[in-house]
Design an enzyme around this catalytic site. Structure first.
Site, PDB file in Angstrom:
ATOM      1  N   HIS A 100     -51.921 122.500 -24.031  1.00  0.00           N
ATOM      2  CA  HIS A 100     -51.831 121.163 -24.647  1.00  0.00           C
ATOM      3  C   HIS A 100     -50.491 120.465 -24.394  1.00  0.00           C
ATOM      4  O   HIS A 100     -50.393 119.257 -24.621  1.00  0.00           O
ATOM      5  CB  HIS A 100     -52.029 121.230 -26.161  1.00  0.00           C
ATOM      6  CG  HIS A 100     -53.369 121.735 -26.594  1.00  0.00           C
ATOM      7  ND1 HIS A 100     -54.551 121.166 -26.178  1.00  0.00           N
ATOM      8  CD2 HIS A 100     -53.719 122.762 -27.418  1.00  0.00           C
ATOM      9  CE1 HIS A 100     -55.567 121.824 -26.737  1.00  0.00           C
ATOM     10  NE2 HIS A 100     -55.093 122.802 -27.486  1.00  0.00           N
TER      11      HIS A 100
HETATM   12  C1  TV7 Z   1     -53.960 126.743 -27.292  1.00  0.00           C
HETATM   13  N1  TV7 Z   1     -56.001 123.282 -35.857  1.00  0.00           N
HETATM   14  C2  TV7 Z   1     -54.080 125.498 -29.502  1.00  0.00           C
HETATM   15  C3  TV7 Z   1     -54.923 124.889 -30.596  1.00  0.00           C
HETATM   16  C4  TV7 Z   1     -54.140 123.873 -31.394  1.00  0.00           C
HETATM   17  C5  TV7 Z   1     -54.923 123.298 -32.555  1.00  0.00           C
HETATM   18  C6  TV7 Z   1     -54.941 122.597 -35.516  1.00  0.00           C
HETATM   19  C7  TV7 Z   1     -54.322 123.871 -37.149  1.00  0.00           C
HETATM   20  C8  TV7 Z   1     -53.469 124.526 -38.139  1.00  0.00           C
HETATM   21  C9  TV7 Z   1     -52.101 124.369 -38.020  1.00  0.00           C
HETATM   22  C10 TV7 Z   1     -51.266 125.015 -38.936  1.00  0.00           C
HETATM   23  C11 TV7 Z   1     -51.845 125.811 -39.959  1.00  0.00           C
HETATM   24  C12 TV7 Z   1     -53.993 125.316 -39.166  1.00  0.00           C
HETATM   25  C13 TV7 Z   1     -55.840 126.383 -40.206  1.00  0.00           C
HETATM   26  C14 TV7 Z   1     -55.656 124.091 -36.854  1.00  0.00           C
HETATM   27  C15 TV7 Z   1     -54.596 117.116 -36.585  1.00  0.00           C
HETATM   28  C16 TV7 Z   1     -53.849 118.054 -37.388  1.00  0.00           C
HETATM   29  C17 TV7 Z   1     -54.538 118.939 -38.405  1.00  0.00           C
HETATM   30  C18 TV7 Z   1     -51.460 120.842 -39.495  1.00  0.00           C
HETATM   31  C19 TV7 Z   1     -51.875 121.724 -40.637  1.00  0.00           C
HETATM   32  N2  TV7 Z   1     -53.193 125.943 -40.053  1.00  0.00           N
HETATM   33  C20 TV7 Z   1     -54.876 126.208 -28.406  1.00  0.00           C
HETATM   34  C21 TV7 Z   1     -54.166 122.190 -33.209  1.00  0.00           C
HETATM   35  C22 TV7 Z   1     -54.890 121.608 -34.405  1.00  0.00           C
HETATM   36  C23 TV7 Z   1     -49.869 124.906 -38.861  1.00  0.00           C
HETATM   37  N3  TV7 Z   1     -54.213 120.431 -34.858  1.00  0.00           N
HETATM   38  O1  TV7 Z   1     -55.801 125.360 -27.766  1.00  0.00           O
HETATM   39  C24 TV7 Z   1     -49.057 125.557 -39.784  1.00  0.00           C
HETATM   40  O2  TV7 Z   1     -55.336 125.468 -39.268  1.00  0.00           O
HETATM   41  O3  TV7 Z   1     -56.056 119.502 -35.733  1.00  0.00           O
HETATM   42  C25 TV7 Z   1     -54.863 119.455 -35.522  1.00  0.00           C
HETATM   43  C26 TV7 Z   1     -53.970 118.284 -36.016  1.00  0.00           C
HETATM   44  C27 TV7 Z   1     -52.537 117.589 -37.965  1.00  0.00           C
HETATM   45  C28 TV7 Z   1     -51.661 118.778 -38.331  1.00  0.00           C
HETATM   46  N4  TV7 Z   1     -52.337 119.686 -39.263  1.00  0.00           N
HETATM   47  C29 TV7 Z   1     -53.651 120.147 -38.754  1.00  0.00           C
HETATM   48  O4  TV7 Z   1     -55.626 127.263 -28.946  1.00  0.00           O
HETATM   49  C30 TV7 Z   1     -52.912 127.666 -27.730  1.00  0.00           C
HETATM   50  N5  TV7 Z   1     -53.880 122.925 -36.309  1.00  0.00           N
HETATM   51  C31 TV7 Z   1     -51.006 126.458 -40.869  1.00  0.00           C
HETATM   52  C32 TV7 Z   1     -49.624 126.332 -40.780  1.00  0.00           C
HETATM   53 ZN    ZN Z   2     -57.530 126.834 -28.463  1.00  0.00          ZN
END
Ligand code: TV7
Ligand code: ZN
Ligand code: CA
Length: 372
Positions: free
Chosen positions: A138
């Site tokens: 990403h």
């Molecule tokens: C390659 N999903 C990476 C995949 C990246 C996914 C997301 C989380 C997450 C982050 C945390 C956390 C989480 C249980 C899950 C829109 C948001 C929603 C942050 C909470 N628990 C790969 C990225 C994805 C961080 N991000 O492809 C700290 O889930 O959906 C989103 C963005 C905004 C930010 N918030 C989530 O597999 C390596 N994040 C707990 C602690």
């Molecule tokens: Zn992934």
């Protein structure tokens, strides 16, 4: 290349498992050390070249990333981040990409393996290369995204392009490989193929209609899937699409991102692949006899990540392993069965045969535009 035994190089740095995104963060670099421990307990390390990669330098990273961003990454720390909130805002999405201790070194290990691995393929020293610390698909040119800071894959592909006219990028992580797709969206020298969960799911890109632009038109392939896809239906789409891609594009090398968040029971992904179903994709790509570079990626139920990457190492080596796990440093993670296998569950497959046939036929139509 002759079939049968392949010369395999495995990149591993003992320090990688010590980096920590934060106690409650789902990304756990420790899973790479767990995989390594299973690999060595099966004795697979004796069958391949185990290499500690040189760490990627600022110059290496700025072949793709901006100077500003890499300079920032090099300097940032949890303490410093509190003093420069506007910088963080520009470079690091909050919570997903925390400025954890040693973040720059962690990136230099991950990217160092992908660059050195590509060079090994370029110089014909290995037929297959593995870097489970890579796969951070990403990361963007000037900012971090989705747990990824430095795009080791883009850096590895740029290296492969020095010796190979055409490179296939294949991504079986449950998320769309947006950073890699974007980096090569306008070129006909990289065909980027991602299979992913689509619809109300991060990062939101990867519609089947997104096929690339300019010279790159029809050189991006997206396979959007619904929740619950199982081994048989995944294999059906995967084999049809990849046979088509390999025949029409005829790459000199393949870089495959083997994210294991597409496994059944992952903390983030909602697919229903077993370990064998996931590894069948790796085995299928190996069967083309084109130099193959496998990197890691996502995977959040860490005992299953370690199992699957260890098993895929054995598949790439062509060395069968016992179904019961040998004793290893993290043995207690694998109870109560202590088996290698990751089975599928009974969840509902939301993908219908008609949808999947449609996807294959749309992609077939796109690939007809690619000159042979
Ligand atoms: C390659 N999903 C990476 C995949 C990246 C996914 C997301 C989380 C997450 C982050 C945390 C956390 C989480 C249980 C899950 C829109 C948001 C929603 C942050 C909470 N628990 C790969 C990225 C994805 C961080 N991000 O492809 C700290 O889930 O959906 C989103 C963005 C905004 C930010 N918030 C989530 O597999 C390596 N994040 C707990 C602690
Ligand atoms: Zn992934
Ligand atoms: Ca993917």
């Amino acid at each position: 290349m002759a079939l049968g035994r392949r010369r395999v190089a495995y990149f591993y740095d003992e320090d990688v498992g010590s980096y920590n995104y934060g106690y409650d963060h789902c990304m756990k670099p420790f899973r790479i050390r767990m995989a390594h421990s299973i690999i060595t307990s099966y004795g697979l390390d004796k069958k391949m070249s185990v290499i500690r990669p040189p760490r990627a330098t600022v110059q290496d990273m700025t072949r793709f990333h901006t100077d500003d961003y890499i300079t920032y990454l090099q300097r940032v720390s949890p303490e410093l981040a509190e003093q420069m909130p506007t910088y963080n805002e520009r470079f690091l999405p909050p919570l997903d990409c925390p400025p954890f201790d040693g973040v720059y070194e962690f990136c230099s290990i991950s990217a160092g393996g992908s660059i050195a691995g590509a060079r090994r393929i370029n110089h014909g020293e290995s037929d297959i290369v593995i870097n489970w610390a890579g796969g951070l698909h990403h990361a963007k040119k000037g900012e971090a995204s989705g747990f990824c800071y430095v795009n080791d894959i883009v850096l590895g592909i740029l290296e492969l392009l020095r010796y190979h006219q055409r490179v296939v990028y294949l991504d079986i992580d449950v998320h769309h490989g947006d950073g890699v797709e974007e980096a090569f969206y306008t070129t006909d020298r990289v065909m980027s193929v991602s299979f992913h969960q689509f619809g109300n799911f991060f990062p939101g890109t990867g519609d089947i209609k997104d096929v690339g632009v300019e010279r790159g038109k029809y050189y991006a392939v997206n396979v959007p899937l619904r929740e619950g896809i199982d081994d048989d239906t995944y294999a059906f789409v995967f084999q049809r699409v990849m046979r088509n891609v390999m025949e029409s594009f005829r790459p000199g090398a393949v870089l495959m991102q083997c994210g294991t968040d597409s496994l059944s029971g992952d903390r983030l992904g909602c697919f229903n692949l077993s370990m064998k179903g996931h590894a069948a994709c790796v085995e299928f790509m190996k069967s083309f006899g084109v130099p193959l570079f496998c990197v890691g990626g996502g995977g959040y139920t860490i005992r299953n990540v370690a199992r699957t990457w260890a098993y895929e190492t054995s598949v790439l080596l062509g060395e069968p392993v016992e179904p019961s796990l040998p004793y290893n440093d993290y043995y207690d993670f694998y109870g109560p069965e202590y088996l290698l296998d990751v089975p599928a569950s009974n969840m509902t497959n939301m993908n219908t045969r008609e949808q999947l046939e449609r996807i294959c036929s749309d992609i077939h139509d796109h690939l007809r535009h690619v000159p042979h």
